[in-house]
Design a protein around this motif. Structure first.
Motif, PDB file in Angstrom:
ATOM      1  N   ILE A 102     143.908 117.537  60.959  1.00  0.00           N
ATOM      2  CA  ILE A 102     144.282 117.730  59.611  1.00  0.00           C
ATOM      3  C   ILE A 102     145.508 118.128  59.145  1.00  0.00           C
ATOM      4  O   ILE A 102     146.302 118.072  58.336  1.00  0.00           O
ATOM      5  N   GLN A 144     148.809 115.943  59.964  1.00  0.00           N
ATOM      6  CA  GLN A 144     149.369 114.667  58.969  1.00  0.00           C
ATOM      7  C   GLN A 144     150.318 114.748  58.148  1.00  0.00           C
ATOM      8  O   GLN A 144     150.514 115.977  57.739  1.00  0.00           O
ATOM      9  N   ARG A 184     140.024 118.980  65.350  1.00  0.00           N
ATOM     10  CA  ARG A 184     139.850 118.249  63.972  1.00  0.00           C
ATOM     11  C   ARG A 184     140.869 119.185  62.944  1.00  0.00           C
ATOM     12  O   ARG A 184     141.715 118.367  62.350  1.00  0.00           O
ATOM     13  N   ALA A 222     147.146 120.836  49.672  1.00  0.00           N
ATOM     14  CA  ALA A 222     145.994 120.173  49.999  1.00  0.00           C
ATOM     15  C   ALA A 222     145.350 120.173  51.342  1.00  0.00           C
ATOM     16  O   ALA A 222     144.106 120.726  51.772  1.00  0.00           O
ATOM     17  N   GLU A 245     132.766 119.739  52.820  1.00  0.00           N
ATOM     18  CA  GLU A 245     134.132 120.337  52.050  1.00  0.00           C
ATOM     19  C   GLU A 245     134.787 119.184  51.345  1.00  0.00           C
ATOM     20  O   GLU A 245     135.453 119.868  50.445  1.00  0.00           O
ATOM     21  N   ARG A 282     133.135 114.235  59.570  1.00  0.00           N
ATOM     22  CA  ARG A 282     133.249 114.616  61.076  1.00  0.00           C
ATOM     23  C   ARG A 282     132.644 113.279  61.789  1.00  0.00           C
ATOM     24  O   ARG A 282     131.743 112.454  61.473  1.00  0.00           O
ATOM     25  N   THR A 326     131.898 115.017  55.176  1.00  0.00           N
ATOM     26  CA  THR A 326     131.729 116.509  55.049  1.00  0.00           C
ATOM     27  C   THR A 326     131.452 117.089  53.723  1.00  0.00           C
ATOM     28  O   THR A 326     131.818 116.348  52.624  1.00  0.00           O
ATOM     29  N   MET A 372     139.213 125.072  55.439  1.00  0.00           N
ATOM     30  CA  MET A 372     137.699 124.590  55.199  1.00  0.00           C
ATOM     31  C   MET A 372     137.068 124.620  56.456  1.00  0.00           C
ATOM     32  O   MET A 372     135.696 124.708  56.525  1.00  0.00           O
ATOM     33  N   SER A 400     140.274 112.527  58.746  1.00  0.00           N
ATOM     34  CA  SER A 400     139.975 113.948  59.330  1.00  0.00           C
ATOM     35  C   SER A 400     139.374 115.019  58.308  1.00  0.00           C
ATOM     36  O   SER A 400     138.549 115.734  58.675  1.00  0.00           O
ATOM     37  N   VAL A 401     139.547 114.900  57.101  1.00  0.00           N
ATOM     38  CA  VAL A 401     138.943 115.838  55.982  1.00  0.00           C
ATOM     39  C   VAL A 401     137.573 115.209  55.630  1.00  0.00           C
ATOM     40  O   VAL A 401     136.803 115.909  55.462  1.00  0.00           O
ATOM     41  N   PRO A 415     144.611 116.978  41.644  1.00  0.00           N
ATOM     42  CA  PRO A 415     144.633 118.119  40.503  1.00  0.00           C
ATOM     43  C   PRO A 415     144.803 117.522  39.068  1.00  0.00           C
ATOM     44  O   PRO A 415     144.436 118.249  38.217  1.00  0.00           O
ATOM     45  N   GLU A 416     145.416 116.508  39.025  1.00  0.00           N
ATOM     46  CA  GLU A 416     145.904 115.789  37.751  1.00  0.00           C
ATOM     47  C   GLU A 416     144.645 115.490  37.201  1.00  0.00           C
ATOM     48  O   GLU A 416     144.963 115.128  35.578  1.00  0.00           O
ATOM     49  N   PRO A 425     142.649 112.235  54.147  1.00  0.00           N
ATOM     50  CA  PRO A 425     142.655 111.401  55.572  1.00  0.00           C
ATOM     51  C   PRO A 425     141.362 111.645  56.096  1.00  0.00           C
ATOM     52  O   PRO A 425     140.275 112.354  55.722  1.00  0.00           O
ATOM     53  N   VAL A 442     141.748 119.894  44.761  1.00  0.00           N
ATOM     54  CA  VAL A 442     143.155 120.150  45.260  1.00  0.00           C
ATOM     55  C   VAL A 442     143.945 118.798  45.529  1.00  0.00           C
ATOM     56  O   VAL A 442     144.920 118.948  45.533  1.00  0.00           O
ATOM     57  N   TYR A 443     143.211 117.782  45.913  1.00  0.00           N
ATOM     58  CA  TYR A 443     143.864 116.620  46.502  1.00  0.00           C
ATOM     59  C   TYR A 443     144.013 115.874  45.055  1.00  0.00           C
ATOM     60  O   TYR A 443     144.709 114.952  45.106  1.00  0.00           O
ATOM     61  N   PHE A 496     152.869 120.569  36.503  1.00  0.00           N
ATOM     62  CA  PHE A 496     152.101 121.591  37.371  1.00  0.00           C
ATOM     63  C   PHE A 496     152.829 122.556  37.263  1.00  0.00           C
ATOM     64  O   PHE A 496     152.129 123.838  38.020  1.00  0.00           O
ATOM     65  N   ASP A 520     134.507 120.252  47.723  1.00  0.00           N
ATOM     66  CA  ASP A 520     135.223 121.283  47.233  1.00  0.00           C
ATOM     67  C   ASP A 520     136.985 121.144  47.058  1.00  0.00           C
ATOM     68  O   ASP A 520     137.321 121.680  46.391  1.00  0.00           O
ATOM     69  N   LEU A 521     137.184 120.038  47.987  1.00  0.00           N
ATOM     70  CA  LEU A 521     138.595 120.017  48.115  1.00  0.00           C
ATOM     71  C   LEU A 521     139.202 118.930  47.172  1.00  0.00           C
ATOM     72  O   LEU A 521     140.286 118.704  46.645  1.00  0.00           O
TER      73      LEU A 521
END
Ligand SMILES: [Zn+2]
Ligand SMILES: [Zn+2]
Lengths: 225, 343
Positions: free
Chosen positions: B157, B160, B153, B108, A105, A138, A103, B115, A134-135, A115-116, A132, A112-113, B319, A108-109
């Motif tokens: 997401i 989970q 889908r 996240a 996406e 597809r 994907t 998205m 699923s992210v 961030p550190e 995962p 977020v997944y 954070f 771009d994510l």
């Protein structure tokens, strides 16, 4: 199948570096194999059931090929140049096929997944491990109509080009006005101005030098007779 | 598939979706509900709402209506402590807190969910204190009709790790307070820390077991910590002694008491010299002097999270930085401000 970390390490070694594409490719291959029901694709009893069609010549493609063990020469690896981060996994025995698409996406994510991590590539590598399936992907269930000439196994057909004489295998010839032609003759080629040459050391062979000398002596011996 | 028909041909058909009416200052809501059969008398009203065409829905096998999609998404998004009713209003389903507690949003997974083109979910900020019954999130599908696959889908997401949105009740901690400092201990100045901490703890539903005073002596502080834990305290707050001054021995006392994890420094102002340590499962919190002068500090951000069962470490304190700057407003409106909302 080996665990993800082991596969990633070995795949990165084979590819030359650890990159985000390796993470995506290893996971794509693991998912694809799981979907078509092959848990040990490189084992002898499963190796012949698998065909993978890769749609990009990028890092990810190497990882997919490495993990699944598919090879161009075994005809288990096909490359279709779509420039799409996707691969289709086919189980020849069950006739099931799934197209796994990475994907957009996910890129771009990544912040977020993970961030550190401030640097782009290390962040993508870590984020793609955390996301995962699923992210990250597809999946489409697809049908692939595969010609018998594309399957593994012995060469099924051989013809010669009526213009240049080149032997063409596996039904790749083109028929124009009843003439059998190779693709370069019929459609033009990726190269041009082809001109046959001679080159230095034309008689080199990989055989040992001793053998060369032996062959030389034998020849001399024979001529002296 | 959606078909458009002229209003004049609509009599006898069923509405595919709610039709909203807004009369400013008077009414906002569904003038007609989905499934309503259009009759002659409705035509005028519909025309007034600007509806010269209506949609007819003819669902294909792999398609799904927005209301069904909303329910699939709500079910997947809702984690522990979150409830919802399958009563979509204008395609939207609200998710509510089932209990008083602290909202936890998997940011996240929420981003990944959003998205996907066909879906949306909006939530309150992560770590917000909420009351039972409070609306904490809402979700809806964007199109009226869509393919089922992207919805499923999105649901995968969202589902989970137990859902995107959950509410964790605050445990009723038994807290021990240790006020450190020679001046206070020897009665030279009046302590103002204990009443402030006491009030905050009680507000969060904790019980304050005992307040003890200790001079700037690491060994005495160690003993005070150990005695609180022996008395069954499952939370210890220490005031003062958190600066870089070498005489500030509170940190040393915490280490001597056997803390196996000490995190000193938080990316929030006020509260940079904040400390979180753990002795076994018992959290120790070092509150810097700013806790005396500011109504709201990093303590207000972290304490509820600890009581909600979160393990606070280096990452959590770091954070806090985004949104961790208090504006020092003349009249504090926390929690209705940006302080602490970025993490
Ligand atoms: Zn690479
Ligand atoms: Zn040819």
């Amino acid at each position: 199948m080996q665990d993800f970390d082991t596969l990633l390490k070995k795949s990165a070694d084979a590819h030359g570096h650890l990159c985000p594409g390796q993470v995506v490719g290893v996971r794509m291959a693991m998912l694809g194999c799981r979907l078509i029901g092959l848990d040990e694709p490189t084992r002898i009893d499963q190796i012949k059931k698998l065909i993978v069609i890769i749609e990009m010549d990028r890092c990810t493609g190497d990882a997919v090929a490495f993990v699944t063990g598919v090879k161009l020469g075994r005809r288990s690896l096909k490359f279709i140049d779509y420039g799409i981060m996707a691969a289709t996994f086919i189980n020849l025995e069950t006739q099931t096929a799934f197209r796994v698409i990475s994907t957009e996406e996910a890129r771009d994510l990544a912040p977020v997944y993970a961030p550190e991590i401030p640097e782009k590539y290390p962040r993508q590598i870590e984020a793609y491990k955390r996301m995962p399936d699923s992210v990250l992907f597809r999946v489409q269930k697809v049908r692939v109509d595969m010609s018998e000439y594309d399957l593994p196994g012995p060469t099924r057909k051989k013809v010669s080009c009526s213009r240049c004489g080149q032997v063409v295998r596996d039904n790749r010839e083109v028929v124009q006005n009843d003439f059998i032609l190779c693709k370069p003759c019929a459609q033009g080629a990726y190269f041009r101005e082809a001109k046959e040459i001679i080159w230095p050391d034309m008689n080199w062979t990989p055989a040992q030098e001793e053998d060369q000398m032996f062959v030389g002596k034998a020849l001399r011996h024979e001529s002296g007779k | 598939m959606i078909k458009t028909i002229d209003l004049k041909d609509a009599v006898g058909t069923k509405l595919a979706h709610d039709i909203t009416e807004i009369r400013p200052g008077e009414f906002k809501g569904a003038a007609f509900h989905k499934g309503h059969t259009v009759c002659n008398e409705d035509l005028c009203h519909l025309q007034k709402l600007g509806k010269n065409h209506l949609y007819l829905i003819d669902l294909e096998a792999d398609e799904i209506h927005e209301n069904e999609a909303a329910a699939i998404m709500a079910k997947a998004l809702a984690g522990r402590g979150v409830v919802w009713k399958n009563e979509p209003r204008e395609g939207k389903i609200g998710l509510k807190a089932d209990t008083d507690g602290l909202l936890a949003v998997n940011v996240a997974a929420l981003a990944a969910f959003n998205m996907i083109d066909e879906v949306m979910c909006a939530t309150m900020h992560n770590h917000t204190r909420v009351k039972a019954g409070e609306l904490v999130a809402a979700t809806r599908a964007i199109p009226l009709v869509m393919k089922r696959a992207p919805i499923e889908r999105a649901a995968a997401i969202a589902a989970q790790n137990g859902g995107v949105i959950s509410v964790h009740p605050l445990r009723q901690g038994k807290a021990g307070l240790i006020i450190t400092g020679d001046e206070v201990c020897h009665g030279l100045i009046q302590d103002r820390f204990a009443p402030i901490l006491n009030r905050k703890l009680i507000d969060l539903g904790c019980e304050v077991d005992r307040v003890s005073f200790a001079p700037d002596d690491a060994e005495i502080i160690r003993r005070a910590i150990c005695s609180h834990i022996e008395r069954g305290c499952d939370l210890v707050l220490l005031s003062g002694g958190m600066s870089v001054d070498p005489d500030d021995v509170t940190r040393k006392g915490i280490r001597l008491a056997g803390a196996d994890e000490v995190h000193y420094g938080a990316a929030a102002l006020p509260g940079a010299m904040f400390l979180v340590a753990y002795i076994g499962q018992v959290p120790l919190i070092g509150v810097p002097a700013c806790g005396l002068h500011h109504r709201t500090t990093v303590l207000d951000l972290v304490l509820p999270r600890i009581l909600a069962g979160e393990k606070i470490g280096k990452k959590e304190l770091a954070f806090l930085g985004h949104g961790g700057l208090c504006q020092d407003c003349p009249e504090c409106t926390y929690p209705h401000c940006a302080f602490g909302k970025g993490s």
